[in-house]
Enzyme design. Structure first.
Site, PDB file in Angstrom:
ATOM      1  N   LEU A 138      13.873  -2.051  -0.106  1.00 58.75           N
ATOM      2  CA  LEU A 138      12.414  -2.112  -0.014  1.00 58.75           C
ATOM      3  C   LEU A 138      12.025  -3.577   0.134  1.00 58.75           C
ATOM      4  O   LEU A 138      12.700  -4.457  -0.413  1.00 58.75           O
ATOM      5  CB  LEU A 138      11.766  -1.539  -1.285  1.00 58.75           C
ATOM      6  CG  LEU A 138      12.003  -0.051  -1.584  1.00 58.75           C
ATOM      7  CD1 LEU A 138      11.387   0.308  -2.936  1.00 58.75           C
ATOM      8  CD2 LEU A 138      11.439   0.828  -0.489  1.00 58.75           C
ATOM      9  N   ASP A 139      10.943  -3.836   0.849  1.00 59.40           N
ATOM     10  CA  ASP A 139      10.478  -5.216   0.983  1.00 59.40           C
ATOM     11  C   ASP A 139      10.116  -5.784  -0.390  1.00 59.40           C
ATOM     12  O   ASP A 139       9.833  -5.047  -1.335  1.00 59.40           O
ATOM     13  CB  ASP A 139       9.251  -5.275   1.890  1.00 59.40           C
ATOM     14  CG  ASP A 139       9.569  -4.874   3.317  1.00 59.40           C
ATOM     15  OD1 ASP A 139      10.752  -4.922   3.694  1.00 59.40           O
ATOM     16  OD2 ASP A 139       8.625  -4.505   4.050  1.00 59.40           O
ATOM     17  N   LYS A 140      10.072  -7.093  -0.479  1.00 51.63           N
ATOM     18  CA  LYS A 140       9.808  -7.788  -1.744  1.00 51.63           C
ATOM     19  C   LYS A 140       8.593  -7.220  -2.472  1.00 51.63           C
ATOM     20  O   LYS A 140       8.633  -6.983  -3.684  1.00 51.63           O
ATOM     21  CB  LYS A 140       9.606  -9.282  -1.469  1.00 51.63           C
ATOM     22  CG  LYS A 140       9.196 -10.103  -2.681  1.00 51.63           C
ATOM     23  CD  LYS A 140       8.935 -11.561  -2.293  1.00 51.63           C
ATOM     24  CE  LYS A 140       8.444 -12.377  -3.474  1.00 51.63           C
ATOM     25  NZ  LYS A 140       8.141 -13.786  -3.094  1.00 51.63           N
TER      26      LYS A 140
END
Length: 325
Positions: A138-140
């Site tokens: 997942l993105d940051k």
């Protein structure tokens, strides 16, 4: 230390005519075909005592296959005592609920303080699994559910399930603009031509498919649910921007915030100050990689998105517009 492995088996007569990488992936089911292809190219595979480096080599049946290789050494990453929100775990897998501002894997600009570093602390043996068992990211600043493998067989089978699109990943998001209906985006995604840290829809990119449906209408925003068929970097964010409905708070792909006409000062400030993409991995469903049991997990929408949704809903009530279609 990297884990040394040696595998040995005999090609079955029923595999006559198969490619070598396909045949050995079937013989040694705990490892993926792509990994065997790498080992072949690196000279790690012997057929009847001779090194063979061409994955496309055809087998006849009866060949003796020996693989002498090593699994990636993850010990170059530091184990760090970082809390994890563990939704589920057993001997083979872990499911976590990732908060915002938490990078999944070390990389340029983020050498540590990641989910991977935390996994190495909580489960030291996971160092023997490539990428510490991480099979998707997942993105940051995207929150929500991730599954991690504790063992090599579990990781291999989860990766295969992802490739076969047998893992269901559902997201909740708030998009900018009033979307009229759900649909499907099938547009390839590749590296942005000039902004190398970003992605974009590109005819030279990899295939990417996103399904979405409208959950709730607001005056200048829409709450949506999305499901991924593929898992490209920034896929949902790129596809929604492509539809000209970027996600609220997405500074990379979203452009300017949109304030509904006549909105309260409180709502206007909330929209301006929402400082991450409004995207949450809300549901994860898959077969357990070892037992085959059907598993389904849900993670509640985080407080920042809940508060924003309530404020947008209140704005609809104040201006006399129906909130649902």
């Amino acid at each position: 230390m990297a884990q040394q492995i040696e595998l040995s088996n005999t090609v079955k007569d029923s595999q006559l005519g198969q490619r070598l990488d396909q045949a050995i992936a079937e013989l040694f089911a705990d490892f993926s075909r792509s990994r065997f292809k790498e080992w072949l190219l690196d000279g790690k595979v012997q057929v009847n005592g001779e090194v063979v480096i061409k994955p496309r080599t055809k087998v006849m049946g009866g060949e003796i296959i020996i693989v002498q290789a090593e699994l990636e050494d993850e010990e170059r990453w530091e184990a760090q005592d970082i809390a994890l929100d563990i939704v589920y775990e057993d001997d083979d897998i872990i499911v976590i609920n990732k908060p915002r501002d938490f990078v999944v894997h070390p990389g340029a600009g983020t050498p540590d303080g990641t989910v991977l570093n935390a996994l190495l602390h909580h489960y030291p043996d996971i160092a023997e699994v490539p990428r510490a068992g991480i099979v998707h990211r997942l993105d940051k600043d995207t929150t929500g559910l991730m599954v991690v493998a504790k063992t090599v067989p579990a990781q291999t089978r989860l990766v295969r399930a992802l490739q076969k699109r047998n893992i269901t990943r559902e997201y909740e998001a708030i998009a900018i603009g009033r979307m009229t209906a759900g649909g499907r985006v099938e547009q390839p995604i590749g590296r942005h031509s000039t902004k190398r840290t970003l992605m974009s829809v590109s005819p030279m990119g990899k295939p990417a498919v996103t399904h979405y449906r409208v959950a709730e209408h607001f005056r200048e925003h829409t709450r949506i649910r999305l499901r991924l068929e593929t898992g490209r970097t920034h896929q949902i964010r790129v596809h929604m921007a492509y539809l000209q409905h970027p996600l609220l708070g997405d500074s990379a792909y979203g452009g300017r915030a949109r304030i509904p006409a006549g909105a309260s000062e409180q709502l206007a400030n909330m929209i301006r100050q929402f400082d991450r993409q409004a995207l949450h991995a809300v549901m994860l469903k898959f077969e357990h990689p070892i037992s085959g049991e059907e598993l389904e997990f849900h993670a509640p929408v985080p407080e920042d998105m809940v508060s924003m949704t309530e404020a947008l809903r209140q704005d609809v009530h104040e201006h006399g517009i129906e909130e649902d279609i």
